[in-house]
Scaffold this active site. Structure first.
Site, mmCIF file in Angstrom:
data_model
loop_
_atom_site.group_PDB
_atom_site.id
_atom_site.type_symbol
_atom_site.label_atom_id
_atom_site.label_comp_id
_atom_site.label_asym_id
_atom_site.label_seq_id
_atom_site.Cartn_x
_atom_site.Cartn_y
_atom_site.Cartn_z
ATOM 1 N N TYR A 442 0.823 -1.232 0.000
ATOM 2 C CA TYR A 442 0.000 0.000 0.000
ATOM 3 C C TYR A 442 0.849 1.270 0.000
ATOM 4 O O TYR A 442 2.068 1.207 0.113
ATOM 5 C CB TYR A 442 -1.055 0.001 1.105
ATOM 6 C CG TYR A 442 -0.665 -0.149 2.564
ATOM 7 C CD1 TYR A 442 0.600 0.078 3.045
ATOM 8 C CD2 TYR A 442 -1.649 -0.509 3.481
ATOM 9 C CE1 TYR A 442 0.893 -0.049 4.393
ATOM 10 C CE2 TYR A 442 -1.365 -0.631 4.834
ATOM 11 C CZ TYR A 442 -0.090 -0.397 5.267
ATOM 12 O OH TYR A 442 0.185 -0.514 6.595
ATOM 13 N N GLU A 443 0.153 2.392 -0.206
ATOM 14 C CA GLU A 443 0.820 3.696 -0.357
ATOM 15 C C GLU A 443 1.650 3.759 -1.632
ATOM 16 O O GLU A 443 2.708 4.375 -1.668
ATOM 17 C CB GLU A 443 1.729 3.984 0.840
ATOM 18 C CG GLU A 443 1.161 4.900 1.853
ATOM 19 C CD GLU A 443 0.123 5.796 1.293
ATOM 20 O OE1 GLU A 443 0.444 6.568 0.379
ATOM 21 O OE2 GLU A 443 -1.027 5.716 1.738
ATOM 22 N N GLY A 444 1.180 3.081 -2.674
ATOM 23 C CA GLY A 444 1.967 2.958 -3.894
ATOM 24 C C GLY A 444 2.872 1.758 -3.712
ATOM 25 O O GLY A 444 3.721 1.747 -2.808
#
Ligand SMILES: Cc1cc2nc3c(=O)[nH]c(=O)nc-3n(C[C@H](O)[C@H](O)[C@H](O)COP(=O)(O)OP(=O)(O)OC[C@H]3O[C@@H](n4cnc5c(N)ncnc54)[C@H](O)[C@@H]3O)c2cc1C
Length: 598
Positions: A442-444
């Site tokens: 997550y978060e890219g």
């Protein structure tokens, strides 16, 4: 049962002896009076909170998870989470580094960074509830209207309400340009927002009476793609003019994901049915506004893996000293026992030292990066602010991806130290591995981080920012180049630093002819640069340790630091040679593979 001891000594070593935080931040009016005693007292109390209040709930959270009441759409968090959060607020912890104007304590972000490392070691799932609020706070502080700031910031700062970030939809994660959630302008200046968001961390819970969602959506006349996305603040409950909680807003939790780890954190599917929201920043400029939150969150995610690396290491070390199996190859070590403790075996030490080196390198990078953030925000000299911001931008994808990939290696190595006892749940090692796995996604995803690093942060300005980091390496090499005792730490970074320019230019040139070449090299490139960064910090840490030892300091901490640095340069840093080779192997072996992938 696992145990956790806050690594206060290592934090203090970095803050006071390596980075000289108080001195560095003295020119910043907000931090002019910060001193070692205050820093140490905050770290100590923060460590106590993490180890005594949230750590005991880590297993409970993993076993119980969160539950959704389908009728009321309300979520219950695991037993004890709510009470621990109430104590967190009582202690004033959410306000630690926030602006005093909104009720914050105004302490350096570095302290918050260290606090959160300890909270993540103790309980990543719990820590995500207050952790996301910080990003929401930063986005609203930077882009919010005066009214939005007045309405939401004091509550986020006190921790009375928490924040979320709502980007992902079922059909779009990485490519936010595809998002469909709609925002219809209303006559009163608000918007009615309709759509479905999935995978929203801390998206619904029972810990606070209100939740402030930052939601990406499209205006009716918005351009296609990522240039047509706007940011809105959508509270779970509307807020009355006097600040009290008003009517329920049209945003509901429709489901909770069943997932591999972080069971104690509610990963919510959120349905917005004409939910009332207000615009944050300018129309169609939602992504840059959301990036304030995303950048904070990216550093936060790296910090999650740093925390897990540390706690996994501590437990593996204790186990390796206690567990007896086989004799040392070089002869009996524990004569009074039927076998030697497994810590005598070189490969077990390799696994332990891998985790220790990744924790200590990661901590140095994370603290340094946050110190730059403090300067970016509060230094009176515009040039220092700009240069700090540039370096933070370069280092952010490295913190996010390098620390989380290393966390994966480290937690797995620590589980391996336990043998079969690591694979079963009782010792807690399996949870550390499972919890860490999301941090790479997550978060890219880490692939996206590497593309951001190589494409946007390095090649887009022809390596200008990279050269600024290279200057720091060159300075250290110049300072210590003639010191024989430092040669084992300086030579590797001097050599890699020299190679880096040619390596980057080569990929840049190939990428100019075929952009897929950048995609083919990016993840290897990020690890190479990650090691240059870690190498630089290990050399700085070794420099301080050597000076102390030469001055007659007999604290074993300094010997330990040197031994870890030696291990790092001998066993982990050399990975860069292979990575440069694979990065150079080009795109053809990847894309000219239709038959293999048919
Ligand atoms: C537990 C959990 C919590 C989460 N919390 C939040 C949250 O709070 N808020 C929120 O908005 N979202 C959240 N997410 C969503 C998360 O950020 C996304 O899952 C992530 O960004 C990836 O998107 P995706 O799952 O749609 O994968 P996709 O975008 O479909 O990607 C699939 C794969 O393709 C690769 N890929 C995609 N594009 C490229 C490219 N251009 N080049 C190379 N490779 C590429 C990706 O790296 C990945 O390996 C959460 C997810 C989970 C599982």
């Amino acid at each position: 049962m696992p145990t956790y001891t806050p690594p206060l000594r290592d934090m203090q070593f970095l803050i006071h002896e390596v980075f000289h935080l108080a001195e560095e931040l003295k020119p910043c009016p907000r931090h002019a009076d910060i001193d070692a005693d205050t820093i140490n007292a905050v770290l100590e109390e923060g460590g106590k909170f993490a180890s005594e209040v949230t750590f005991p709930l880590n297993r409970v959270g993993d076993e119980q998870g969160c539950t959704l009441d389908a009728k009321t759409h309300e979520v219950t968090t695991p037993k004890g989470f709510k009470e621990a959060y109430a104590r967190f607020i009582e202690g004033g912890w959410p306000a630690l580094s926030c602006d005093p104007h909104f009720g914050g304590q105004g302490l350096p972000l570095v302290l918050n960074q260290c606090l959160y490392e300890m909270l993540n070691s103790a309980n990543q799932a719990w820590t995500m509830y207050p952790g996301l609020s910080h990003g929401a706070y930063a986005a609203l502080e930077t882009h919010g209207t005066e009214e939005q700031k007045r309405t939401y910031l004091p509550k986020l700062v006190s921790g009375e309400w928490t924040g979320t970030m709502c980007l992902t939809e079922p059909h779009c994660g990485t490519d936010l340009g595809l998002l469909r959630t709609k925002a219809e302008p209303q006559a009163d200046g608000t918007y009615r927002i309709t759509g479905t968001k999935i995978f929203i961390s801390a998206g619904e819970h029972d810990m606070t009476p209100n939740i402030i969602h930052l939601v990406l959506a499209r205006l009716p006349d918005a351009p296609q793609g990522s240039k047509g996305i706007s940011l809105f603040v959508v509270p779970k409950y509307m807020v009355n003019a006097d600040g009290s909680i008003g009517e329920r807003n049209g945003i509901h939790c429709a489901g909770l994901e069943h997932k591999m780890g972080i069971h104690g954190n509610a990963t919510a599917q959120l349905v917005l049915e004409g939910a009332v929201g207000t615009l944050v920043g300018e129309p169609n400029k939602g992504l840059p506004a959301m990036f304030v939150m995303m950048n904070a969150a990216r550093l936060g995610v790296g910090n999650q893996s740093l925390g897990l690396t540390e706690v996994a290491f501590q437990n593996a070390l204790a186990y390796a000293k206690d567990r007896i199996q086989m004799r040392s190859l070089s002869g009996v070590k524990a004569k009074d026992q039927p076998a030697d403790p497994i810590i005598v075996h070189p490969d077990v030490r390799k696994m332990l030292l891998t985790a220790k080196a990744y924790a200590e390198g990661g901590r140095a990078l994370a603290i340094y990066c946050t110190m730059l953030l403090d300067k970016e925000l509060y230094h009176p000299d515009e040039k220092v602010r700009a240069e700090s911001a540039e370096l933070v931008a370069l280092l952010t994808p490295i913190v996010k991806a390098f620390l989380t990939d290393n966390g994966h290696v480290a937690t797995n190595a620590c589980l391996q130290v336990f043998g079969g006892h690591g694979y079963i749940e009782e010792h807690g090692m399996s949870q550390f591995v499972r919890d860490n796995r999301i941090n790479m996604i997550y978060e890219g995803t880490n692939t996206v981080q590497s593309l951001d690093l190589l494409g946007r942060k390095v090649l887009s300005n022809n390596g200008a920012t990279l050269k600024k980091f290279g200057k720091l390496v060159a300075q250290l090499v110049e300072e210590e180049g003639v010191n024989e005792k430092m040669a084992e730490f300086i030579n590797p970074i001097a050599f890699l630093g020299d190679q880096m320019t040619k390596f980057t230019t080569e990929i840049g040139f190939k990428g100019y002819q075929n952009p897929d070449e950048v995609g083919a090299a990016a993840t290897d490139y990020l690890r190479v640069l990650g090691h240059l960064v870690f190498g630089y910090f290990f050399a700085r840490m070794a420099q301080v340790a050597l000076k102390e030892i030469e001055a007659g300091n007999t604290d074993p901490f300094y010997q330990a630091k040197l031994q870890t640095a030696r291990f790092y340069f001998a066993r982990l840093f050399p990975e860069t040679a292979t990575l440069m080779r694979t990065a150079r192997s080009g795109v053809k072996v990847l894309l000219d593979t239709d038959a293999a992938l048919a």
